[in-house]
Design an enzyme around this catalytic site. Structure first.
Site, PDB file in Angstrom:
ATOM      1  N   GLN A  37      27.044  48.352  39.827  1.00  0.00           N
ATOM      2  CA  GLN A  37      26.019  48.721  40.802  1.00  0.00           C
ATOM      3  C   GLN A  37      25.823  50.228  40.813  1.00  0.00           C
ATOM      4  OE1 GLN A  37      26.628  46.975  44.668  1.00  0.00           O
ATOM      5  NE2 GLN A  37      25.009  48.152  45.647  1.00  0.00           N
TER       6      GLN A  37
ATOM      7  N   SER B 299      33.326  47.141  37.769  1.00  0.00           N
ATOM      8  CA  SER B 299      33.155  46.397  39.021  1.00  0.00           C
ATOM      9  C   SER B 299      32.290  45.163  38.771  1.00  0.00           C
ATOM     10  CB  SER B 299      32.567  47.320  40.091  1.00  0.00           C
ATOM     11  OG  SER B 299      32.581  46.717  41.357  1.00  0.00           O
ATOM     12  N   LEU B 300      31.058  45.152  39.265  1.00  0.00           N
ATOM     13  CA  LEU B 300      30.131  44.056  38.990  1.00  0.00           C
ATOM     14  C   LEU B 300      30.081  43.717  37.503  1.00  0.00           C
ATOM     15  CD1 LEU B 300      27.512  42.287  39.420  1.00  0.00           C
ATOM     16  CD2 LEU B 300      26.260  44.429  39.079  1.00  0.00           C
TER      17      LEU B 300
ATOM     18  N   ARG C 235      28.318  37.230  45.603  1.00  0.00           N
ATOM     19  CA  ARG C 235      29.091  38.472  45.726  1.00  0.00           C
ATOM     20  C   ARG C 235      28.288  39.539  46.461  1.00  0.00           C
ATOM     21  NH1 ARG C 235      30.169  43.329  42.647  1.00  0.00           N
ATOM     22  NH2 ARG C 235      32.399  43.767  42.394  1.00  0.00           N
TER      23      ARG C 235
ATOM     24  N   GLN D  67      39.326  41.567  43.187  1.00  0.00           N
ATOM     25  CA  GLN D  67      38.623  42.795  42.812  1.00  0.00           C
ATOM     26  C   GLN D  67      37.873  43.413  43.993  1.00  0.00           C
ATOM     27  OE1 GLN D  67      34.672  43.469  41.319  1.00  0.00           O
ATOM     28  NE2 GLN D  67      35.492  43.206  39.248  1.00  0.00           N
TER      29      GLN D  67
ATOM     30  N   HIS E 146      35.786  47.577  47.555  1.00  0.00           N
ATOM     31  CA  HIS E 146      37.117  47.660  46.947  1.00  0.00           C
ATOM     32  C   HIS E 146      38.183  48.151  47.929  1.00  0.00           C
ATOM     33  CE1 HIS E 146      35.231  46.668  43.200  1.00  0.00           C
ATOM     34  NE2 HIS E 146      34.408  47.684  43.319  1.00  0.00           N
TER      35      HIS E 146
END
Length: 357
Positions: A59, A145-146, A170, A308, A259
């Site tokens: 992102q 991440s994503l 998500r 995560q 996170h």
């Protein structure tokens, strides 16, 4: 200033990895190791030797106008967007092409948009001369991440449609968690990990545990994202330069404290969905954001993807591990060139190509 920025019987084969995981609240700032116990089913890639990597962005990589050219020239890329629009219930390509920017930048929209655009970039490679051979030569994948979901889809662990449904949930769950409790993220520029952790401890001591902060994203030396309560982030911004010598702080244009435990409600929702989602062993190693290690056991992958959301992203450890194991060729696949910029900070000599859309 603001910026927008993945079935054999168990037989214990235990080992310990030690990425830079830092305590979020202790004033003594202990580093603690994340011990990973691998079963036989999860040890497929224990001795992996990476040479050729695909990196997928997270992102913050989105921009209005992305994916327009690739969908006009590569039918397989357009098909991905058509499938995505049916699943999502809105015209994803139109949002990528026309915006408006504030909607594309939202957590709910940007995550599916980057996931699909990155996989469209894979189709761009496949459609080029020798494209399939280039794809077949990749022996490790990573996503920021994503981007871990994109990497797992590329590696065959997730079907495109299942990955998109997870990414949709998500984004929605992260937005809901952020709406429920005020929180924020700040990029701290110019400090190493130890000093950034000390800054987080000082800020947390000032505002209290409920609004405390911790390092949420270990990007590279001198660039760490701090995440937590709004008051804690404000304290970080106030203390960073005069007390710790940071060059600058940048409040990130994200919904909330990604996170960190602030995302616990999102983790619970995602964990339930993952339990019902088919996951296969990846055909190549996919490096986890949580522990900088590849996993092959579908149940472990499900657990890692859920964790995560509340765990620091070990991106710096991931890049250093890959380079230390002999990585020679890297390609960032997807919108923008965020990962290429980080790689230059980790190793200026390592060249990374970009296939953008």
């Amino acid at each position: 200033m603001k910026r927008g920025v993945d079935a054999e019987e168990s037989c214990s084969l235990s080992f310990s990895t030690q990425p830079l995981l830092l305590s979020s609240s202790s004033s003594s700032l202990p580093l603690f190791s994340l011990s990973t116990t691998q079963t036989v089913a999860d040890a497929k890639f224990a001795d992996y030797k990476p040479t050729n990597a695909f990196f997928f962005p997270g992102q913050g990589a989105q921009s209005v106008g992305m994916a327009v050219d690739v969908t006009a020239s590569v039918p397989a890329a357009k098909k991905l967007f058509d499938q995505a629009s049916e699943i999502l219930g809105y015209d994803l390509l139109k949002l990528c092409a026309e915006g408006p920017k504030d909607r594309l930048d939202s957590t709910v929209i940007s995550q599916p948009a980057i996931y699909v655009s990155s996989l469209a970039a894979v189709e761009k490679i496949r459609a080029g001369e020798g494209g399939q051979a280039l794809i077949d030569a990749v022996d490790v994948a990573c996503g920021l991440s994503l981007g871990e979901y994109t990497a797992l889809t590329f590696a065959g662990a997730l079907a495109f449609e299942d990955g998109l449904r997870l990414v949709k949930l998500r984004g929605e769950s992260m937005q809901a968690a952020a709406d429920a409790t005020a929180s924020a993220m700040v990029s701290v520029i110019g400090l190493d990990a130890e000093k950034t952790a000390a800054l987080c401890a000082a800020a947390t001591a000032e505002v209290g545990e409920a609004d405390g902060v911790r390092i949420a994203n270990f990007l590279c030396n001198g660039n760490y994202a701090v995440s937590g309560g709004v008051k804690g982030c404000e304290a970080v911004e106030r203390l960073a330069k005069p007390e710790f010598g940071a060059r600058m702080c940048v409040r990130l244009a994200v919904a909330g404290a990604f996170h960190t435990p602030f995302m616990a409600p999102a983790e619970a929702a995602l964990r339930a969905a993952l339990a019902a989602t088919p996951v296969s062993a990846p055909r190549i190693p996919v490096i986890s954001n949580v522990d900088a290690v590849p996993h092959s056991d579908p149940d472990v992958i499900r657990d890692i993807l859920a964790r995560q959301l509340t765990s620091p992203v070990q991106w710096e450890a991931t890049l250093k591990t890959l380079l230390g194991k002999g990585l020679t060729k890297s390609t960032e696949v997807g919108p923008n060139k965020v990962i290429a910029g980080i790689m230059k900070r980790v190793d200026k000599a390592h060249k990374i190509e970009n296939v953008t859309v």
